[in-house]
Motif scaffolding. Structure first.
Motif, PDB file in Angstrom:
ATOM      1  N   TYR A 173       0.790  -1.230   0.000  1.00 31.02           N
ATOM      2  CA  TYR A 173       0.000   0.000   0.000  1.00 31.02           C
ATOM      3  C   TYR A 173       0.828   1.289   0.000  1.00 31.02           C
ATOM      4  O   TYR A 173       0.315   2.344  -0.371  1.00 31.02           O
ATOM      5  CB  TYR A 173      -0.927   0.012   1.219  1.00 31.02           C
ATOM      6  N   THR A 174       2.079   1.239   0.424  1.00 34.83           N
ATOM      7  CA  THR A 174       2.903   2.440   0.537  1.00 34.83           C
ATOM      8  C   THR A 174       3.071   3.114  -0.826  1.00 34.83           C
ATOM      9  O   THR A 174       3.327   2.456  -1.827  1.00 34.83           O
ATOM     10  CB  THR A 174       4.279   2.094   1.138  1.00 34.83           C
ATOM     11  N   SER A 205      -0.304   1.983  15.051  1.00 29.68           N
ATOM     12  CA  SER A 205      -1.197   3.002  14.505  1.00 29.68           C
ATOM     13  C   SER A 205      -0.664   3.590  13.208  1.00 29.68           C
ATOM     14  O   SER A 205       0.512   3.502  12.904  1.00 29.68           O
ATOM     15  CB  SER A 205      -1.413   4.128  15.529  1.00 29.68           C
ATOM     16  N   VAL A 206      -1.597   4.198  12.490  1.00 29.45           N
ATOM     17  CA  VAL A 206      -1.288   4.983  11.298  1.00 29.45           C
ATOM     18  C   VAL A 206      -1.711   6.414  11.613  1.00 29.45           C
ATOM     19  O   VAL A 206      -2.841   6.643  12.048  1.00 29.45           O
ATOM     20  CB  VAL A 206      -2.051   4.465  10.059  1.00 29.45           C
ATOM     21  N   ARG A 207      -0.786   7.362  11.437  1.00 32.46           N
ATOM     22  CA  ARG A 207      -1.119   8.767  11.677  1.00 32.46           C
ATOM     23  C   ARG A 207      -1.744   9.348  10.418  1.00 32.46           C
ATOM     24  O   ARG A 207      -1.232   9.158   9.306  1.00 32.46           O
ATOM     25  CB  ARG A 207       0.133   9.560  12.057  1.00 32.46           C
ATOM     26  N   VAL A 208      -2.847  10.042  10.580  1.00 32.30           N
ATOM     27  CA  VAL A 208      -3.568  10.666   9.472  1.00 32.30           C
ATOM     28  C   VAL A 208      -3.505  12.175   9.681  1.00 32.30           C
ATOM     29  O   VAL A 208      -4.118  12.705  10.606  1.00 32.30           O
ATOM     30  CB  VAL A 208      -5.044  10.187   9.429  1.00 32.30           C
ATOM     31  N   ILE A 231     -12.980   6.463   8.510  1.00 34.59           N
ATOM     32  CA  ILE A 231     -12.471   6.095   7.193  1.00 34.59           C
ATOM     33  C   ILE A 231     -11.734   7.322   6.669  1.00 34.59           C
ATOM     34  O   ILE A 231     -12.278   8.423   6.682  1.00 34.59           O
ATOM     35  CB  ILE A 231     -13.617   5.705   6.236  1.00 34.59           C
ATOM     36  N   ALA A 232     -10.483   7.121   6.246  1.00 33.30           N
ATOM     37  CA  ALA A 232      -9.673   8.231   5.742  1.00 33.30           C
ATOM     38  C   ALA A 232      -9.071   7.839   4.405  1.00 33.30           C
ATOM     39  O   ALA A 232      -8.737   6.675   4.182  1.00 33.30           O
ATOM     40  CB  ALA A 232      -8.564   8.555   6.737  1.00 33.30           C
ATOM     41  N   ARG A 233      -8.922   8.848   3.525  1.00 35.45           N
ATOM     42  CA  ARG A 233      -8.337   8.575   2.222  1.00 35.45           C
ATOM     43  C   ARG A 233      -7.153   9.503   1.982  1.00 35.45           C
ATOM     44  O   ARG A 233      -7.242  10.713   2.188  1.00 35.45           O
ATOM     45  CB  ARG A 233      -9.355   8.783   1.108  1.00 35.45           C
ATOM     46  N   GLY A 234      -6.038   8.907   1.537  1.00 31.23           N
ATOM     47  CA  GLY A 234      -4.851   9.682   1.224  1.00 31.23           C
ATOM     48  C   GLY A 234      -3.747   8.773   0.736  1.00 31.23           C
ATOM     49  O   GLY A 234      -3.930   7.560   0.619  1.00 31.23           O
ATOM     50  N   ILE A 235      -2.593   9.347   0.466  1.00 31.57           N
ATOM     51  CA  ILE A 235      -1.442   8.561   0.022  1.00 31.57           C
ATOM     52  C   ILE A 235      -0.710   8.059   1.256  1.00 31.57           C
ATOM     53  O   ILE A 235      -0.281   8.849   2.103  1.00 31.57           O
ATOM     54  CB  ILE A 235      -0.514   9.387  -0.873  1.00 31.57           C
ATOM     55  N   LEU A 236      -0.584   6.745   1.347  1.00 32.96           N
ATOM     56  CA  LEU A 236       0.078   6.115   2.483  1.00 32.96           C
ATOM     57  C   LEU A 236       1.588   6.175   2.287  1.00 32.96           C
ATOM     58  O   LEU A 236       2.086   5.969   1.182  1.00 32.96           O
ATOM     59  CB  LEU A 236      -0.379   4.661   2.602  1.00 32.96           C
ATOM     60  N   LYS A 264       4.265   3.887  12.449  1.00 34.58           N
ATOM     61  CA  LYS A 264       5.126   3.371  11.372  1.00 34.58           C
ATOM     62  C   LYS A 264       4.731   3.973  10.036  1.00 34.58           C
ATOM     63  O   LYS A 264       5.556   4.150   9.162  1.00 34.58           O
ATOM     64  CB  LYS A 264       4.988   1.849  11.262  1.00 34.58           C
ATOM     65  N   LEU A 265       3.442   4.263   9.884  1.00 36.57           N
ATOM     66  CA  LEU A 265       2.917   4.760   8.616  1.00 36.57           C
ATOM     67  C   LEU A 265       2.132   6.036   8.851  1.00 36.57           C
ATOM     68  O   LEU A 265       1.597   6.265   9.943  1.00 36.57           O
ATOM     69  CB  LEU A 265       1.998   3.715   7.978  1.00 36.57           C
ATOM     70  N   SER A 266       2.028   6.844   7.794  1.00 41.45           N
ATOM     71  CA  SER A 266       1.215   8.056   7.874  1.00 41.45           C
ATOM     72  C   SER A 266       0.583   8.320   6.518  1.00 41.45           C
ATOM     73  O   SER A 266       0.953   7.720   5.524  1.00 41.45           O
ATOM     74  CB  SER A 266       2.061   9.252   8.310  1.00 41.45           C
ATOM     75  N   MET A 267      -0.372   9.214   6.517  1.00 41.51           N
ATOM     76  CA  MET A 267      -0.978   9.675   5.272  1.00 41.51           C
ATOM     77  C   MET A 267      -1.423  11.108   5.462  1.00 41.51           C
ATOM     78  O   MET A 267      -1.703  11.552   6.579  1.00 41.51           O
ATOM     79  CB  MET A 267      -2.157   8.801   4.855  1.00 41.51           C
ATOM     80  N   VAL A 268      -1.460  11.847   4.361  1.00 43.89           N
ATOM     81  CA  VAL A 268      -2.079  13.170   4.348  1.00 43.89           C
ATOM     82  C   VAL A 268      -3.429  12.949   3.701  1.00 43.89           C
ATOM     83  O   VAL A 268      -3.516  12.597   2.527  1.00 43.89           O
ATOM     84  CB  VAL A 268      -1.231  14.187   3.560  1.00 43.89           C
ATOM     85  N   ALA A 269      -4.471  13.148   4.486  1.00 53.88           N
ATOM     86  CA  ALA A 269      -5.825  12.822   4.033  1.00 53.88           C
ATOM     87  C   ALA A 269      -6.503  14.007   3.373  1.00 53.88           C
ATOM     88  O   ALA A 269      -6.450  15.120   3.859  1.00 53.88           O
ATOM     89  CB  ALA A 269      -6.669  12.335   5.210  1.00 53.88           C
ATOM     90  N   ASP A 270      -7.182  13.710   2.256  1.00 54.49           N
ATOM     91  CA  ASP A 270      -8.025  14.730   1.629  1.00 54.49           C
ATOM     92  C   ASP A 270      -9.456  14.610   2.118  1.00 54.49           C
ATOM     93  O   ASP A 270     -10.294  15.451   1.834  1.00 54.49           O
ATOM     94  CB  ASP A 270      -7.955  14.655   0.105  1.00 54.49           C
ATOM     95  N   GLY A 271      -9.730  13.558   2.881  1.00 57.89           N
ATOM     96  CA  GLY A 271     -11.051  13.387   3.471  1.00 57.89           C
ATOM     97  C   GLY A 271     -11.038  12.372   4.593  1.00 57.89           C
ATOM     98  O   GLY A 271     -10.274  11.410   4.567  1.00 57.89           O
TER      99      GLY A 271
END
Length: 148
Positions: A47-48, A78-81, A105-110, A135-142
């Motif tokens: 998914y990264t 955890s995944v930081r959003v 539910i969050a959407r962004g690039i992991l 360990k993982l993060s994303m910048v969410a657009d929603g």
């Protein structure tokens, strides 16, 4: 065993609450196949670097502005959003500060989380206490948050 666990996680993700009842912040993040945070953490290489619609339980939330949250797995990872920013540098949206424990539910690039000591200190302060690094993060657009 690994594939059995993955199938179980995907079945649980498919049985989440009906998205039409969620509160929407930013762009609606619903996708027919939201992926459970456990599945993403189990094999992040799949998914990264890709746009991912991630489902999980909110653990921590920025208590200063509501500009980030974490989705925690059953084993405590955890995944930081982080909330996306506009061209002007403002936050595109923020989330309520009282959503811990709710389904989201969050959407962004992991991506792999890159958090140096100063940034981690900032997240700890915003969370109101020590926060385990993600360990993982994303910048969410929603982000969509289930009702209580």
């Amino acid at each position: 065993m690994k594939y059995t666990l993955l199938v179980l996680i995907l079945v649980v993700a498919a049985c989440t609450k009906t998205p039409e009842r969620y509160d929407v912040y930013g762009e609606p993040a619903f996708a027919p196949a939201a992926i459970a945070v456990e599945a993403v953490l189990a094999d992040s290489t799949l998914y990264t670097g890709k746009v991912v619609t991630l489902a999980g339980t909110v653990h921590a939330v920025c208590q200063m502005k509501g500009c980030w949250l974490t989705l925690q797995s059953l084993d405590g990872q955890s995944v930081r959003v982080d909330v996306a920013r506009t061209d002007d540098g403002d936050y595109a949206f923020t989330v309520p500060k009282d959503i811990s424990g709710r389904h989201a539910i969050a959407r962004g690039i992991l991506q792999k989380a890159h958090t140096d000591a100063a940034t981690q200190h900032h997240y700890d302060e915003d969370a109101g206490g020590t926060m385990l690094p993600s360990k993982l993060s994303m910048v969410a657009d929603g982000v969509m948050i289930a009702p209580q």
